[in-house]
Design an enzyme around this catalytic site. Structure first.
Site, mmCIF file in Angstrom:
data_model
loop_
_atom_site.group_PDB
_atom_site.id
_atom_site.type_symbol
_atom_site.label_atom_id
_atom_site.label_comp_id
_atom_site.label_asym_id
_atom_site.label_seq_id
_atom_site.Cartn_x
_atom_site.Cartn_y
_atom_site.Cartn_z
ATOM 1 N N GLU A 79 -13.859 -75.700 -39.701
ATOM 2 C CA GLU A 79 -13.747 -74.966 -38.439
ATOM 3 C C GLU A 79 -13.631 -73.448 -38.672
ATOM 4 O O GLU A 79 -13.062 -72.732 -37.847
ATOM 5 C CB GLU A 79 -12.558 -75.481 -37.639
ATOM 6 N N HIS A 98 -4.944 -71.627 -36.382
ATOM 7 C CA HIS A 98 -5.445 -72.845 -35.725
ATOM 8 C C HIS A 98 -4.689 -74.037 -36.277
ATOM 9 O O HIS A 98 -4.733 -74.310 -37.478
ATOM 10 C CB HIS A 98 -6.940 -73.038 -35.948
ATOM 11 N N HIS A 100 -2.742 -78.142 -34.943
ATOM 12 C CA HIS A 100 -2.813 -79.276 -34.025
ATOM 13 C C HIS A 100 -1.397 -79.677 -33.594
ATOM 14 O O HIS A 100 -0.893 -80.712 -34.028
ATOM 15 C CB HIS A 100 -3.497 -80.465 -34.711
ATOM 16 N N HIS A 166 -7.173 -81.672 -29.134
ATOM 17 C CA HIS A 166 -7.433 -81.106 -30.455
ATOM 18 C C HIS A 166 -6.249 -80.282 -30.958
ATOM 19 O O HIS A 166 -5.561 -80.704 -31.885
ATOM 20 C CB HIS A 166 -8.716 -80.259 -30.339
HETATM 21 ZN ZN ZN Z 1 -8.883 -78.363 -35.594
#
Ligand code: ZN
Length: 238
Positions: A79, A98, A100, A166
């Site tokens: 990603e 980033h 989760h 996500h």
């Molecule tokens: Zn992710």
């Protein structure tokens, strides 16, 4: 391979986020904008054991655009477009997180938007919610520049964004600011889930109270929370 100070900070951020439960196992990454159109990002290397065990050696500097060329044995995140497209779209952003976080994902999936329901419990979290937290509506892996651009478009000029089914993106001028924004979102989501579990309506904080709450400044809001999170991490032996 990377500015050593940035690499140390990125590795520490990854360990803090994992220790606080925002990054389960091996998923999640942090990047910092470098000089000369580069970014430093947490990569997956030969000793990969998950975010909680990230070391500065796992962080590498790559070009902001073009084919990424990490050192032999290391892979950039699938990603990576999250980091590249946000850094390209937002010159004011230096750090992209980033992860989760489970409570944020659960609250969004349950149809519970993150609203300013709290006050002095966590003023920066209330402000994030009061400003409005955009939601990227797709649960896909952001593995292409097209998807990265769409996500950056949803983020707009906001500091944070929820990715449905996500996780989240949190941005900042400093590692501490971006990480603490992520921690605050998860804190607000946990409170949202707790408060709504009775089924009773949960009101938003009054405009009067919102107006009266002070901004205690980045030294208090970001740096002290970051220092506390790092101390807890070290106390736990990480
Ligand atoms: Zn992710």
């Amino acid at each position: 391979m990377s500015n050593h100070g940035d690499a140390e900070q990125i590795a520490l951020a990854c360990r803090v986020l994992a220790h606080q439960g925002l990054a389960e196992d091996i998923l999640g990454h942090v990047s910092v904008r470098g000089d000369d159109d580069t970014l430093s990002v947490r990569c997956r290397g030969p000793r990969e054991r998950g975010l909680l065990f990230t070391e500065a050696e796992d962080v590498h500097r790559i070009e902001l655009e073009g084919t990424p060329r990490p050192p032999a044995g290391y892979a950039v995140p699938n990603e990576l477009p999250i980091h590249r497209e946000i850094l390209l779209a937002r010159p004011d952003v230096r750090v992209v997180v980033h992860v989760h976080p489970p409570a944020v994902v659960a609250a969004d999936l349950a149809g519970l938007p993150l609203r300013p329901i709290i006050g002095a419990y966590n003023i920066p979290a209330m402000r994030l919610a009061d400003r409005g937290i955009p939601v990227y509506p797709r649960g896909v892996l952001i593995s292409s520049s097209e998807l990265g651009k769409a996500l950056a478009g949803t983020l707009g000029d906001a500091p944070v964004c929820v990715l449905r089914g996500h996780g989240i993106v949190a941005t900042g001028e400093t590692v501490a600011q971006a990480v603490v924004r992520a921690l605050n979102l998860e804190s607000l989501a946990r409170m949202t889930l707790h408060a709504t579990s009775s089924g009773n309506p949960v009101p938003e904080l009054s405009e009067e109270d919102i107006a009266e709450l002070p901004d205690l400044g980045p030294g208090f809001n970001d740096d002290l929370v970051w220092r506390s999170a790092v101390a807890k991490l070290e106390h736990a032996g990480h």
